[in-house]
Write an enzyme that holds these catalytic residues in place. Structure first.
Site, mmCIF file in Angstrom:
data_model
loop_
_atom_site.group_PDB
_atom_site.id
_atom_site.type_symbol
_atom_site.label_atom_id
_atom_site.label_comp_id
_atom_site.label_asym_id
_atom_site.label_seq_id
_atom_site.Cartn_x
_atom_site.Cartn_y
_atom_site.Cartn_z
ATOM 1 N N THR A 121 0.856 -1.191 0.000
ATOM 2 C CA THR A 121 0.000 0.000 0.000
ATOM 3 C C THR A 121 0.890 1.237 0.000
ATOM 4 O O THR A 121 1.656 1.454 0.947
ATOM 5 C CB THR A 121 -0.898 -0.010 1.264
ATOM 6 O OG1 THR A 121 -1.639 -1.229 1.266
ATOM 7 C CG2 THR A 121 -1.835 1.178 1.287
ATOM 8 N N LYS A 204 -6.972 1.897 -3.019
ATOM 9 C CA LYS A 204 -6.589 1.148 -1.819
ATOM 10 C C LYS A 204 -6.830 1.975 -0.544
ATOM 11 O O LYS A 204 -7.479 1.539 0.398
ATOM 12 C CB LYS A 204 -5.124 0.716 -1.923
ATOM 13 C CG LYS A 204 -4.593 0.018 -0.687
ATOM 14 C CD LYS A 204 -5.302 -1.293 -0.414
ATOM 15 C CE LYS A 204 -5.054 -1.783 0.983
ATOM 16 N NZ LYS A 204 -5.819 -2.949 1.340
ATOM 17 N N LEU A 250 -20.452 -3.494 10.209
ATOM 18 C CA LEU A 250 -21.327 -2.742 11.111
ATOM 19 C C LEU A 250 -21.325 -3.382 12.493
ATOM 20 O O LEU A 250 -22.287 -3.272 13.230
ATOM 21 C CB LEU A 250 -22.752 -2.686 10.540
ATOM 22 C CG LEU A 250 -22.955 -1.807 9.309
ATOM 23 C CD1 LEU A 250 -24.404 -1.850 8.852
ATOM 24 C CD2 LEU A 250 -22.542 -0.347 9.571
ATOM 25 N N GLY A 253 -17.787 -2.347 18.493
ATOM 26 C CA GLY A 253 -16.828 -3.043 19.346
ATOM 27 C C GLY A 253 -15.885 -2.078 20.023
ATOM 28 O O GLY A 253 -16.290 -0.986 20.464
ATOM 29 N N GLY A 257 -8.297 -2.282 14.766
ATOM 30 C CA GLY A 257 -6.849 -2.346 14.951
ATOM 31 C C GLY A 257 -6.245 -2.973 13.713
ATOM 32 O O GLY A 257 -6.845 -2.955 12.638
ATOM 33 N N CYS A 260 -3.315 -2.347 9.083
ATOM 34 C CA CYS A 260 -3.727 -1.526 7.932
ATOM 35 C C CYS A 260 -4.597 -0.317 8.270
ATOM 36 O O CYS A 260 -4.196 0.813 7.995
ATOM 37 C CB CYS A 260 -4.432 -2.410 6.919
ATOM 38 S SG CYS A 260 -3.306 -3.608 6.197
ATOM 39 N N LYS A 263 -2.893 2.618 10.235
ATOM 40 C CA LYS A 263 -1.825 3.339 9.522
ATOM 41 C C LYS A 263 -2.344 3.973 8.217
ATOM 42 O O LYS A 263 -1.953 5.080 7.865
ATOM 43 C CB LYS A 263 -0.624 2.430 9.272
ATOM 44 C CG LYS A 263 -0.599 1.680 7.977
ATOM 45 C CD LYS A 263 0.737 0.985 7.720
ATOM 46 C CE LYS A 263 0.593 -0.120 6.687
ATOM 47 N NZ LYS A 263 0.231 0.288 5.349
HETATM 48 N N1 LIG Z 1 -1.212 -7.301 6.286
HETATM 49 C C1 LIG Z 1 -2.286 -7.122 5.531
HETATM 50 O O1 LIG Z 1 -3.361 -7.633 5.828
HETATM 51 C C2 LIG Z 1 -2.224 -6.271 4.289
HETATM 52 C C3 LIG Z 1 -3.279 -6.318 3.366
HETATM 53 C C4 LIG Z 1 -3.222 -5.511 2.221
HETATM 54 C C5 LIG Z 1 -2.131 -4.699 1.994
HETATM 55 N N2 LIG Z 1 -1.104 -4.674 2.898
HETATM 56 C C6 LIG Z 1 0.074 -3.865 2.586
HETATM 57 O O2 LIG Z 1 1.071 -4.758 2.058
HETATM 58 C C7 LIG Z 1 2.382 -4.358 2.485
HETATM 59 C C8 LIG Z 1 3.048 -5.495 3.239
HETATM 60 O O3 LIG Z 1 2.335 -5.738 4.417
HETATM 61 P P1 LIG Z 1 2.617 -7.036 5.332
HETATM 62 O O4 LIG Z 1 1.663 -6.970 6.449
HETATM 63 O O5 LIG Z 1 2.651 -8.224 4.457
HETATM 64 O O6 LIG Z 1 4.105 -6.686 5.821
HETATM 65 P P2 LIG Z 1 5.078 -7.484 6.805
HETATM 66 O O7 LIG Z 1 5.729 -6.467 7.626
HETATM 67 O O8 LIG Z 1 4.305 -8.601 7.435
HETATM 68 O O9 LIG Z 1 6.155 -8.153 5.823
HETATM 69 C C9 LIG Z 1 7.105 -7.441 5.091
HETATM 70 C C10 LIG Z 1 8.259 -8.396 4.768
HETATM 71 O O10 LIG Z 1 9.169 -7.741 3.873
HETATM 72 C C11 LIG Z 1 10.509 -8.134 4.209
HETATM 73 N N3 LIG Z 1 11.452 -7.172 3.620
HETATM 74 C C12 LIG Z 1 11.723 -5.896 4.005
HETATM 75 N N4 LIG Z 1 12.642 -5.346 3.174
HETATM 76 C C13 LIG Z 1 12.946 -6.279 2.244
HETATM 77 C C14 LIG Z 1 13.826 -6.312 1.120
HETATM 78 N N5 LIG Z 1 14.576 -5.273 0.777
HETATM 79 N N6 LIG Z 1 13.903 -7.451 0.404
HETATM 80 C C15 LIG Z 1 13.168 -8.540 0.734
HETATM 81 N N7 LIG Z 1 12.315 -8.563 1.769
HETATM 82 C C16 LIG Z 1 12.205 -7.454 2.522
HETATM 83 C C17 LIG Z 1 10.482 -8.197 5.724
HETATM 84 O O11 LIG Z 1 11.540 -8.973 6.225
HETATM 85 C C18 LIG Z 1 9.090 -8.810 5.984
HETATM 86 O O12 LIG Z 1 9.164 -10.228 6.041
HETATM 87 C C19 LIG Z 1 2.160 -3.081 3.297
HETATM 88 O O13 LIG Z 1 2.295 -1.977 2.436
HETATM 89 C C20 LIG Z 1 0.731 -3.207 3.777
HETATM 90 O O14 LIG Z 1 0.139 -1.954 4.037
HETATM 91 C C21 LIG Z 1 -1.115 -5.458 4.031
HETATM 92 O O1 LIG Z 2 -17.589 -4.609 11.662
HETATM 93 C C1 LIG Z 2 -16.396 -4.594 11.979
HETATM 94 C C2 LIG Z 2 -15.365 -5.093 11.157
HETATM 95 C C3 LIG Z 2 -14.054 -5.004 11.596
HETATM 96 N N1 LIG Z 2 -13.760 -4.464 12.803
HETATM 97 C C4 LIG Z 2 -12.345 -4.358 13.239
HETATM 98 O O2 LIG Z 2 -11.579 -3.782 12.187
HETATM 99 C C5 LIG Z 2 -10.255 -4.281 12.195
HETATM 100 C C6 LIG Z 2 -9.844 -4.769 10.807
HETATM 101 O O3 LIG Z 2 -10.600 -5.910 10.466
HETATM 102 P P1 LIG Z 2 -10.550 -6.556 8.998
HETATM 103 O O4 LIG Z 2 -10.821 -5.521 7.993
HETATM 104 O O5 LIG Z 2 -11.420 -7.732 9.000
HETATM 105 O O6 LIG Z 2 -9.038 -7.082 8.937
HETATM 106 P P2 LIG Z 2 -7.709 -6.633 8.171
HETATM 107 O O7 LIG Z 2 -6.929 -7.870 7.978
HETATM 108 O O8 LIG Z 2 -7.081 -5.489 8.878
HETATM 109 O O9 LIG Z 2 -8.180 -6.165 6.704
HETATM 110 C C7 LIG Z 2 -8.344 -4.792 6.324
HETATM 111 O O10 LIG Z 2 -7.091 -4.221 5.995
HETATM 112 C C8 LIG Z 2 -6.391 -4.908 4.935
HETATM 113 C C9 LIG Z 2 -5.050 -4.232 4.785
HETATM 114 O O11 LIG Z 2 -5.093 -3.100 3.988
HETATM 115 C C10 LIG Z 2 -7.232 -4.852 3.670
HETATM 116 O O12 LIG Z 2 -6.547 -5.520 2.615
HETATM 117 C C11 LIG Z 2 -8.598 -5.495 3.912
HETATM 118 O O13 LIG Z 2 -9.399 -5.368 2.744
HETATM 119 C C12 LIG Z 2 -9.248 -4.778 5.095
HETATM 120 O O14 LIG Z 2 -10.494 -5.399 5.414
HETATM 121 C C13 LIG Z 2 -10.231 -5.379 13.265
HETATM 122 O O15 LIG Z 2 -9.660 -4.857 14.448
HETATM 123 C C14 LIG Z 2 -11.697 -5.709 13.504
HETATM 124 O O16 LIG Z 2 -11.968 -6.154 14.800
HETATM 125 C C15 LIG Z 2 -14.774 -3.971 13.630
HETATM 126 O O17 LIG Z 2 -14.510 -3.458 14.718
HETATM 127 N N2 LIG Z 2 -16.067 -4.050 13.189
#
Ligand SMILES: NC(=O)c1ccc[n+]([C@@H]2O[C@H](COP(=O)([O-])OP(=O)(O)OC[C@H]3O[C@@H](n4cnc5c(N)ncnc54)[C@H](O)[C@@H]3O)[C@@H](O)[C@H]2O)c1
Ligand SMILES: O=c1ccn([C@@H]2O[C@H](COP(=O)(O)OP(=O)(O)O[C@H]3O[C@H](CO)[C@@H](O)[C@H](O)[C@H]3O)[C@@H](O)[C@H]2O)c(=O)[nH]1
Length: 448
Positions: A121, A204, A250, A253, A257, A260, A263
């Protein structure tokens, strides 16, 4: 197709593994040696239902490889996915240092024309920044295209989401590159939405900000319901029946947290601020969320007055069920506050205990079961709606606790069940304890 994925966190590992599952040959690269050694053996460094099974199968079938060496990982790759973290800086903006380092890694190590796809992101315009860094540092005469492909998976259901998402967004300035990435994704069987790079990057942030807004909105409505004697569950259900509103996100709670929403909402406020726009609505969403995280402490204080030396059991630490991720979990804030107020805190989570130990304050007592958490506690807080908690035998609270006081931040139990088991039960946005049974009866009928 031969694909490299840089970063094997929640997004990179799920992307790499599922791309190998749909027929590509994938090498995942991470700088964390310990993680890579684990993954080579088919062990997932994160808890994500269904992931390890797919990992093991694709390693066995020679579709999936892991390395710490960027040159080895990029060798002959036709597509490189960037999936490293973009954490929050002190001022709320996104830290792009990991992304920038990867751009240099790419420039110095690719050996053929390639499409660079950003999954991380990133603030609007970052893909052009990546393009510039790669161009400036290229060591060979190689052509590359950039594509924005933001990720929408949810932790805890990431593998399911990979195959069942609502859309795949592809942002590109070059139609050919967009078409190739669409083909790469073909076997996921998910609709593709193509747009330009900046719009994809904004989709996003806007999506996450909108979902966070829904949560803060329903949390405020729940606070008002509590004061007026309305019931948030019925209200949310009644609202959600309107297709324009939708029933998801909806659940009132203790605030959102995770890695994503907290931040990304703050980053979007910064992104807007950088172009002289004050995103007032989103600032309110963030503020409401911070306030909501304290709501259980207020309820405890209303009940007990002082919390000094009270034994408080905490069920659930992860920011949501089915994950071991503790990033920005409301439990961190709540437990810190309990300790500050002199409470004795005993915690339990079915999966996230080990990650919790790395981030929770010293002085927390770790229990190994629900029973141990309840035993001789003065009150129990529920912070994550794990199935294990929803299925608790409600008679246990009276049997094991000093007094059966439950403050439920996730509305896990029905009010009638709590009342029947003599639990002094406080939840979110619902009419609380000691309610006359006939009143409860009519409430549950109306919700049904
Ligand atoms: N966690 C989610 O649910 C989620 C969902 C959608 C989008 N995103 C976005 O995706 C991105 C990654 O999130 P995440 O939660 O998977 O991150 P993360 O912190 O869990 O993992 C990042 C990984 O990248 C590695 N890394 C760092 N620098 C590197 C390099 N130079 N070469 C190779 N590896 C390297 C780290 O060691 C780590 O294992 C973020 O921008 C986040 O906002 C996260
Ligand atoms: O009705 C709701 C739904 C969620 N939550 C809270 O919201 C947070 C995020 O929940 P959820 O969205 O299910 O999990 P994430 O894994 O953080 O996923 C969000 O963040 C990701 C990272 O960007 C995106 O890719 C997803 O689409 C987006 O749903 C958690 O603390 C939940 O407890 C509530 O309090 N009420």
């Amino acid at each position: 197709m031969k694909i490299a994925v840089v970063g094997t966190g929640y997004v990179g590992l799920v992307t790499g593994v599922t791309l190998s599952e749909i027929g590509h040959c994938v090498t995942c690269i991470d700088i964390d040696q310990t993680k890579v050694e684990k993954m080579k053996k088919g062990i997932s460094p994160i808890y994500e239902p269904g992931l390890e099974e797919l990992m093991k199968r694709n390693i066995r079938e020679n579709n999936l490889f892991f390395t710490t060496n960027h040159r080895e990982g990029f060798k002959d790759a036709e597509v490189i996915y960037i999936a490293v973290g973009t954490p929050e800086k002190k001022d709320g903006s996104a830290d792009l240092s990991f992304i920038e380092e990867v751009a240099i890694n790419i420039a110095q190590n690719i050996n053929r024309n390639v499409i660079v796809v950003t999954k991380s992101t990133v603030p609007v315009g970052t893909n052009y920044h990546i393009e510039k860094i790669i161009k400036q540092n290229l060591v060979n005469d190689i052509k590359f295209d950039i594509v924005s492909n933001p990720e929408f998976l949810r932790e805890g259901s990431a593998v399911f989401d990979a195959f069942n998402g609502d859309r795949i967004v592809i942002g590109a300035d070059n139609n050919k590159a967009a078409q190739i990435i669409e083909e790469v994704n073909n076997n996921y069987g998910i609709p593709v939405f193509k747009t330009d790079i900046k719009s994809a990057e904004m989709i996003k942030y806007a999506s996450n900000a909108f979902l966070a807004t829904k949560i803060s909105f329903i949390n405020e409505i729940s606070n008002i319901c509590e004061r007026l004697g309305a019931d948030i569950e019925g209200v949310a259900q009644g609202m959600g029946l309107d297709n324009r509103i939708g029933s998801q996100f909806l659940n009132a709670g203790i605030g959102y947290g995770g890695s994503c929403f907290p931040k990304d909402t703050k980053a979007l406020i910064q992104i807007a601020g950088n172009v002289d726009y004050e995103f007032e609505l989103l600032k309110g969403v963030v503020k409401v969320n911070q306030k909501q995280q304290r709501i259980l402490i207020e309820k405890l204080e209303q009940r007990f007055g002082e919390l000094g030396n009270k034994v408080i059991g905490v069920l659930g630490l992860a920011f949501k069920p089915n994950t071991d991720d503790m990033r920005e979990a409301p439990s961190i804030v709540i437990i810190k506050e309990l300790l500050n107020k002199g409470a004795i805190v005993k915690v339990y989570d079915p999966i996230a205990i080990e990650s919790a130990k790395k981030v929770l304050e010293p002085g927390v007592n770790y229990a190994t079961s629900v029973d141990e958490t309840l035993y001789k506690s003065d009150a129990v807080l529920i912070l994550t709606e794990w199935d294990e908690f929803k299925e608790i035998d409600l008679s246990l609270f009276k049997q094991l606790m000093n007094q059966p006081i439950v403050v439920d931040g996730r509305n896990c139990f029905d009010l009638k069940g709590a009342l029947e088991n003599d639990i002094e039960y406080y939840s979110i946005g619902r009419k609380e304890i000691n309610r006359k049974s006939e009143e409860l009866e009519s409430l549950s009928n109306s919700i049904r």
